[in-house]
Design an enzyme around this catalytic site. Structure first.
Site, PDB file in Angstrom:
ATOM      1  N   ILE A  97      57.339  81.730  66.276  1.00 20.99           N
ATOM      2  CA  ILE A  97      56.096  80.952  66.365  1.00 20.99           C
ATOM      3  C   ILE A  97      56.180  79.951  67.506  1.00 20.99           C
ATOM      4  O   ILE A  97      55.220  79.687  68.207  1.00 20.99           O
ATOM      5  CB  ILE A  97      55.832  80.178  65.046  1.00 20.99           C
ATOM      6  CG1 ILE A  97      55.704  81.126  63.870  1.00 20.99           C
ATOM      7  CG2 ILE A  97      54.581  79.324  65.155  1.00 20.99           C
ATOM      8  CD1 ILE A  97      55.546  80.408  62.532  1.00 20.99           C
ATOM      9  N   LYS A 134      61.579  71.836  72.167  1.00 22.94           N
ATOM     10  CA  LYS A 134      62.689  71.184  72.859  1.00 22.94           C
ATOM     11  C   LYS A 134      63.980  71.312  72.061  1.00 22.94           C
ATOM     12  O   LYS A 134      65.027  71.546  72.607  1.00 22.94           O
ATOM     13  CB  LYS A 134      62.387  69.685  73.021  1.00 22.94           C
ATOM     14  CG  LYS A 134      61.536  69.341  74.219  1.00 22.94           C
ATOM     15  CD  LYS A 134      61.459  67.829  74.457  1.00 22.94           C
ATOM     16  CE  LYS A 134      61.205  66.959  73.238  1.00 22.94           C
ATOM     17  NZ  LYS A 134      60.027  67.191  72.412  1.00 22.94           N
ATOM     18  N   ASP A 184      56.291  60.605  65.959  1.00 15.80           N
ATOM     19  CA  ASP A 184      55.972  61.502  67.084  1.00 15.80           C
ATOM     20  C   ASP A 184      54.597  62.109  66.857  1.00 15.80           C
ATOM     21  O   ASP A 184      54.373  63.298  67.054  1.00 15.80           O
ATOM     22  CB  ASP A 184      57.042  62.590  67.203  1.00 15.80           C
ATOM     23  CG  ASP A 184      56.931  63.384  68.510  1.00 15.80           C
ATOM     24  OD1 ASP A 184      56.274  62.893  69.457  1.00 15.80           O
ATOM     25  OD2 ASP A 184      57.494  64.491  68.580  1.00 15.80           O
ATOM     26  N   ASP A 197      56.215  68.348  61.749  1.00 16.14           N
ATOM     27  CA  ASP A 197      57.281  67.881  62.649  1.00 16.14           C
ATOM     28  C   ASP A 197      57.730  66.458  62.317  1.00 16.14           C
ATOM     29  O   ASP A 197      57.470  65.515  63.066  1.00 16.14           O
ATOM     30  CB  ASP A 197      56.771  67.958  64.110  1.00 16.14           C
ATOM     31  CG  ASP A 197      57.928  68.007  65.102  1.00 16.14           C
ATOM     32  OD1 ASP A 197      59.093  67.928  64.676  1.00 16.14           O
ATOM     33  OD2 ASP A 197      57.653  68.114  66.310  1.00 16.14           O
TER      34      ASP A 197
HETATM   35  N1  LIG Z   1      55.036  74.994  58.441  1.00 14.89           N
HETATM   36  C1  LIG Z   1      54.495  75.530  59.527  1.00 14.89           C
HETATM   37  N2  LIG Z   1      53.518  76.455  59.411  1.00 14.89           N
HETATM   38  C2  LIG Z   1      52.957  77.011  60.510  1.00 14.89           C
HETATM   39  N3  LIG Z   1      53.318  76.725  61.769  1.00 14.89           N
HETATM   40  C3  LIG Z   1      54.286  75.816  61.954  1.00 14.89           C
HETATM   41  C4  LIG Z   1      54.918  75.164  60.851  1.00 14.89           C
HETATM   42  N4  LIG Z   1      55.841  74.310  61.334  1.00 14.89           N
HETATM   43  C5  LIG Z   1      55.778  74.416  62.678  1.00 14.89           C
HETATM   44  N5  LIG Z   1      54.846  75.316  63.048  1.00 14.89           N
HETATM   45  C6  LIG Z   1      54.499  75.716  64.428  1.00 14.89           C
HETATM   46  O1  LIG Z   1      55.617  75.539  65.266  1.00 14.89           O
HETATM   47  C7  LIG Z   1      55.339  74.547  66.250  1.00 14.89           C
HETATM   48  C8  LIG Z   1      56.574  73.678  66.462  1.00 14.89           C
HETATM   49  O2  LIG Z   1      56.905  73.026  65.275  1.00 14.89           O
HETATM   50  P1  LIG Z   1      57.414  71.537  65.269  1.00 14.89           P
HETATM   51  O3  LIG Z   1      56.423  70.659  65.936  1.00 14.89           O
HETATM   52  O4  LIG Z   1      57.808  71.202  63.870  1.00 14.89           O
HETATM   53  O5  LIG Z   1      58.756  71.638  66.098  1.00 14.89           O
HETATM   54  P2  LIG Z   1      59.092  71.184  67.591  1.00 14.89           P
HETATM   55  O6  LIG Z   1      58.015  70.381  68.196  1.00 14.89           O
HETATM   56  O7  LIG Z   1      59.604  72.355  68.280  1.00 14.89           O
HETATM   57  O8  LIG Z   1      60.256  70.275  67.246  1.00 14.89           O
HETATM   58  P3  LIG Z   1      61.086  69.461  68.276  1.00 14.89           P
HETATM   59  O9  LIG Z   1      60.089  68.700  69.114  1.00 14.89           O
HETATM   60  O10 LIG Z   1      61.893  68.598  67.365  1.00 14.89           O
HETATM   61  O11 LIG Z   1      61.850  70.466  69.055  1.00 14.89           O
HETATM   62  C9  LIG Z   1      54.140  73.800  65.731  1.00 14.89           C
HETATM   63  O12 LIG Z   1      53.347  73.265  66.742  1.00 14.89           O
HETATM   64  C10 LIG Z   1      53.386  74.855  64.977  1.00 14.89           C
HETATM   65  O13 LIG Z   1      52.614  75.627  65.872  1.00 14.89           O
HETATM   66 MG   LIG Z   2      56.402  69.347  67.521  1.00  9.08          MG
END
Ligand SMILES: Nc1ncnc2c1ncn2[C@@H]1O[C@H](COP(=O)(O)OP(=O)(O)OP(=O)(O)O)[C@@H](O)[C@H]1O
Ligand SMILES: [Mg+2]
Length: 259
Positions: A58, A62, A191, A207
């Site tokens: 998905i 970072k 954030d 997040d």
């Molecule tokens: N529970 C969920 N259900 C559906 N999509 C999700 C879910 N959690 C995360 N996502 C998808 O994944 C993307 C990234 O998730 P998240 O923002 O938690 O991590 P991240 O930004 O990669 O974290 P980090 O910035 O710590 O690396 C989200 O924008 C969303 O599109």
């Molecule tokens: Mg995020």
């Protein structure tokens, strides 16, 4: 050729462990994510029946990768924090000062495990306060499994990609969430942005690894930044926004005025 060979080996290891990968894309990102520690954690989760197969990727963020995963009875989201690319300094600053995590050892790996646990417990607190967040189901080492926010295996879009009919209502709803998060869950998101809010009929907060308790020394600074981010976004959408101080004071009960 070399990569293919590596993936074959990786494929074999996964299937020996009973971990099924359904999606070719997941393979492409797999090498960066699935180190020994992660494989072991995955193995445990598969054997405890928290998931039966890894689905499509998905997101590659970072610090974490998010995948869809099968769980026999439906789909879940699985977030895997990459141990190697963890930003040690940033993570430390969010963990230090949080009384729940005073005993965290200082190695990168331990820090990432603590971070994963922190996101799990933050989501649980937010959920308990009645907020729309993914339901945290289980965590193991650097892996967090949570309910999937989406439809037909497609995640709900991030707020930044949504055409809003009534931005004012969404603004009110998001500032209400900041308020509930602070007052009831006693947390500051830390954030908050149009990237970390999913939208489908209503906003959902996601997040929360970096979210801190109210007594964290920088909690108020993070809160002000969250409010500012949301004001900036909704102002751009044409909303009439309250001043950041007005919101900050209503949330915290403090009386801070514009310098
Ligand atoms: N529970 C969920 N259900 C559906 N999509 C999700 C879910 N959690 C995360 N996502 C998808 O994944 C993307 C990234 O998730 P998240 O923002 O938690 O991590 P991240 O930004 O990669 O974290 P980090 O910035 O710590 O690396 C989200 O924008 C969303 O599109
Ligand atoms: Mg995020």
């Amino acid at each position: 050729m070399k990569i293919e060979k590596k993936e074959e080996g990786f494929d074999k290891r996964l299937s020996e462990m009973g971990i099924r990968i359904k999606d070719a894309n997941t393979f492409k990102v797999s090498e960066n994510v699935f180190d020994e520690v992660t494989l072991l954690a995955l193995y445990k989760l598969v054997h405890k029946k928290w998931l039966s197969a890894l689905g499509g990727s998905i997101s590659t963020g970072k610090e974490a990768n998010v995948f869809l995963a099968d769980r026999g009875d439906g789909v879940v989201a699985i977030k895997i924090y990459r141990i190697q690319s963890a930003n040690f300094t940033t993570m430390s600053s969010y963990i230090q000062g949080d009384r729940r995590f005073t005993n965290v050892k200082k190695s990168r790996k331990e820090l990432v495990f603590a971070w994963t646990k922190k996101e799990f417990s933050n989501l649980a607190r937010a959920k308990e306060a009645g907020l729309p967040v993914p339901e945290p189901l289980v965590f193991d080492r650097n892996i967090l499994i949570m309910s999937f926010l989406g439809e037909d295996e497609r995640p709900y879009p991030q707020l930044r990609n949504v055409e809003l009919d009534d931005a004012e209502t969404v603004y009110t709803s998001v500032t209400g969430m900041i308020d509930t998060l602070y007052k009831k869950a006693e947390l500051v998101h830390g954030d908050l942005s149009e990237f970390n809010i999913l939208y489908h009929d209503q906003p959902y907060l996601i997040d929360m690894g970096q979210s801190v308790t109210r007594d964290h020394p920088r909690a108020l600074q993070f809160l002000m930044r969250d409010i500012r981010n949301m004001n900036r976004f909704f102002k751009k959408k044409g909303c009439e926004v309250k001043t950041e101080y007005e919101i900050f004071n209503a949330v915290t009960g403090l009386t801070v005025s514009q310098p």
